[in-house]
Design an enzyme around this catalytic site. Structure first.
Site, PDB file in Angstrom:
ATOM      1  N   PHE A 257       0.850  -1.189   0.000  1.00 30.96           N
ATOM      2  CA  PHE A 257       0.000   0.000   0.000  1.00 30.96           C
ATOM      3  C   PHE A 257       0.893   1.249   0.000  1.00 30.96           C
ATOM      4  O   PHE A 257       2.057   1.176   0.379  1.00 30.96           O
ATOM      5  CB  PHE A 257      -0.923  -0.011   1.229  1.00 30.96           C
ATOM      6  CG  PHE A 257      -1.864   1.159   1.228  1.00 30.96           C
ATOM      7  CD1 PHE A 257      -2.816   1.295   0.230  1.00 30.96           C
ATOM      8  CD2 PHE A 257      -1.779   2.147   2.194  1.00 30.96           C
ATOM      9  CE1 PHE A 257      -3.663   2.392   0.199  1.00 30.96           C
ATOM     10  CE2 PHE A 257      -2.634   3.239   2.178  1.00 30.96           C
ATOM     11  CZ  PHE A 257      -3.571   3.368   1.181  1.00 30.96           C
ATOM     12  N   ASP A 258       0.339   2.403  -0.423  1.00 28.17           N
ATOM     13  CA  ASP A 258       1.199   3.578  -0.608  1.00 28.17           C
ATOM     14  C   ASP A 258       1.857   4.091   0.676  1.00 28.17           C
ATOM     15  O   ASP A 258       3.005   4.518   0.652  1.00 28.17           O
ATOM     16  CB  ASP A 258       0.478   4.713  -1.357  1.00 28.17           C
ATOM     17  CG  ASP A 258      -0.809   5.151  -0.698  1.00 28.17           C
ATOM     18  OD1 ASP A 258      -1.364   4.371   0.072  1.00 28.17           O
ATOM     19  OD2 ASP A 258      -1.265   6.277  -0.965  1.00 28.17           O
TER      20      ASP A 258
HETATM   21  N1  F0G Z   1      -2.276  -0.852   4.603  1.00 32.14           N
HETATM   22  C1  F0G Z   1      -3.300  -0.963   3.745  1.00 32.14           C
HETATM   23  C2  F0G Z   1      -3.472  -2.197   2.944  1.00 32.14           C
HETATM   24  C3  F0G Z   1      -4.195   0.100   3.602  1.00 32.14           C
HETATM   25  O1  F0G Z   1      -5.198  -0.013   2.731  1.00 32.14           O
HETATM   26  C4  F0G Z   1      -4.005   1.269   4.382  1.00 32.14           C
HETATM   27  C5  F0G Z   1      -4.902   2.404   4.256  1.00 32.14           C
HETATM   28  C6  F0G Z   1      -2.931   1.321   5.271  1.00 32.14           C
HETATM   29  C7  F0G Z   1      -2.084   0.228   5.354  1.00 32.14           C
HETATM   30  C8  F0G Z   1      -2.662   2.521   6.116  1.00 32.14           C
HETATM   31  O2  F0G Z   1      -3.585   2.607   7.147  1.00 32.14           O
HETATM   32  O3  F0G Z   1      -4.868   4.695   6.667  1.00 32.14           O
HETATM   33  O4  F0G Z   1      -4.987   3.565   8.880  1.00 32.14           O
HETATM   34  O5  F0G Z   1      -2.952   4.755   8.217  1.00 32.14           O
HETATM   35  N2  F0G Z   1      -5.721   2.517   3.320  1.00 32.14           N
HETATM   36  C9  F0G Z   1      -6.708   3.562   3.160  1.00 32.14           C
HETATM   37  C10 F0G Z   1      -7.389   3.398   1.843  1.00 32.14           C
HETATM   38  C11 F0G Z   1      -6.209   4.937   3.411  1.00 32.14           C
HETATM   39  O6  F0G Z   1      -8.149   4.309   1.475  1.00 32.14           O
HETATM   40  O7  F0G Z   1      -7.209   2.385   1.185  1.00 32.14           O
HETATM   41  P1  F0G Z   1      -4.122   3.984   7.754  1.00 32.14           P
END
Ligand code: F0G
Length: 458
Positions: A124-125
């Site tokens: 994830f980004d």
């Molecule tokens: N890992 C994954 C797979 C995620 O989808 C996200 C966040 C994070 C880590 C980070 O977590 O936002 O609680 O700090 N995804 C959101 C999205 C922002 O819109 O997919 P976080």
């Protein structure tokens, strides 16, 4: 007649939706430099920007809010969370954090150093951001099928074991602190990873003495897909599948704003006491004392309950069926999406809808802007804007896929909202060939630029 499936909950509290005209939205989006993160939420009709922290809590969770123990140390709410994590996930130690990326910051502070390499399925980004911020590299070893949206593969989140082994051989175990598996794999479409692939990945990593970590933001949805798509596990309970997923995994971290069914929160969970102690130093510096990290007592209590609700089979079935319902509607309107549909979102293939727009003009962002103007539907670009620039060259990394993600908040929208979204996208699709150009960037931040980027129509 067979009775239709319905959601396993009913509504107790409602939130208003405000309606504005297309002309008003057209003007507004120009004012905010075509960045949907800059739109005030009351200007959005159906908000599918993210499924993160946007779900509705249950009456049991709201009760826990009142029971929250806000003691600085030794809060009962913390012990409720510990018990839930141990019972469901099977890990002994839990470091609460305010959300997923804070967990990444703490975990990587203890495990990732300059020059390291972290292979995995598509990170994830924020995960990638935290790795690159430490001058390390995140390497994507997802199977190639994931990048062909029309190809139907049940587990497009799987790791390609040959790619993974090649990376391990090239960099050597000394430079690889862990292999990361993200379940479900958000970046390629909320696509699940099979239990077989998890086992094979762990076995391969173990052969080289490398531990496996897991980003479990959407682990329950992943478990549902294992049950429904991986025949060996069709008769297993969601709980047993979850335990099997984590059997060989050393550390998990969770943005609990997803499958934890809460609006804020996260944690790291593990059985390794030494590593837990190392994490503790960073928790105290960055988040808070060990028994609350970045969370309030009430938030930990709500999460302890949400973890149980999030693994309920009927809840998961309704959840995944809603995503599939919208997917089927879009397909019936001829809109190209990542297939089969994943767990939390629909991913529309912008390159197929807008073949005339070059990737350097951000076609998925153009589609996002048009969906907003058309129906006040807010999605998010998962393409070259998000892929950002190469940290070494500073040049745009052209994304493997240009996607518009429509993510569904949990327990929030009805079937009528889904019909509205499908009609919006069908109208956009009808006038796609009239769109002649996309955007150029006028301002951008050093990293994670998509949140604050400013754009201008070309
Ligand atoms: N890992 C994954 C797979 C995620 O989808 C996200 C966040 C994070 C880590 C980070 O977590 O936002 O609680 O700090 N995804 C959101 C999205 C922002 O819109 O997919 P976080």
């Amino acid at each position: 007649m067979e009775l239709p499936a319905i959601p396993p909950f009913k509504t107790k509290v409602v939130e208003p939706v405000y309606f504005r005209t297309k002309a008003e939205r057209r003007q507004k989006i120009e004012e905010v430099h075509y960045n949907l993160f800059n739109i005030h939420s009351d200007w959005v009709i159906v908000d599918l920007m993210t499924d993160s922290g946007t779900g509705a809590m249950s009456e049991q969770q709201w009760s826990e809010i009142m029971l929250g123990d806000e003691s600085y140390a030794g809060s009962e709410s913390y012990f409720k969370l510990i018990r839930a994590v141990k019972d469901i996930l099977g890990f002994e130690y839990v470091a609460p954090t305010h959300q997923g990326r804070a967990a990444e910051n703490i975990l990587f502070s203890a495990t990732v150093k300059e020059g390291d390499v972290v292979p995995g399925n598509a990170h994830f980004d924020t995960t990638k951001g935290h790795i690159e911020f430490r001058k390390a590299h995140a390497i994507d070893c997802t199977i190639k099928e994931a990048y062909d949206t029309s190809l139907r593969h049940p587990f497009k989140g799987n790791l390609d074991l040959d790619k993974l082994e090649a990376v391990i051989r090239k960099y050597g175990r000394e430079r690889i602190p862990f292999v990361n598996i993200t379940v479900t794999c958000n970046t390629v479409g909320g696509q699940p990873v099979s239990l077989q692939n998890i086992k094979d990945t762990c076995a391969l990593a173990q052969r080289y003495g490398i531990p496996v970590f897991m980003d479990i933001a959407r682990y329950a949805e992943n478990a549902y897909f294992i049950k429904s798509r991986e025949t060996d596990y069709a008769d297993w309970s969601i709980r047993d599948i979850i335990r099997e997923m984590f059997r060989e995994v050393k550390v998990v971290w969770m943005s609990s704003k997803k499958d934890g069914l809460v609006n804020i929160g996260g944690f790291i969970a593990l059985n390794d006491h030494d590593l837990y102690e190392q994490l503790g130093q960073f928790t105290i510096v960055y988040e808070g004392f060990l028994t609350y990290g970045g969370m309030s007592g009430r938030a930990m209590g709500a999460l302890a309950v949400g973890l149980y609700e999030g693994i309920d089979f009927h809840y998961l079935e309704d959840r995944i069926n809603q995503v599939k319902y919208l997917g089927d509607q879009l397909v019936s309107h001829g809109i190209p999406i990542q297939e089969p549909v994943g767990g939390h979102a629909l991913y529309i293939d912008a390159r197929k809808m807008l073949p005339q727009i070059s990737q350097t003009q951000y076609p998925a962002q153009l589609l996002a802007v048009e969906a907003y103007i058309e129906g006040g539907v807010r999605g998010v670009e998962i393409g070259t804007l998000l892929a950002d620039r190469d940290p070494d060259t500073g040049l745009d990394r052209l994304a493997e896929m240009e996607l518009l993600r429509l993510a569904l908040p949990r327990r929030v929208y009805s079937q009528a909202h889904m019909d509205y979204v499908a009609a919006t996208m069908a109208n956009v699709a009808e006038r796609c060939n009239e769109l002649k150009a996309g955007f150029k960037i006028t301002r951008q931040a050093k990293i994670l630029r998509h949140f604050t980027v400013e754009l201008e129509r070309v």
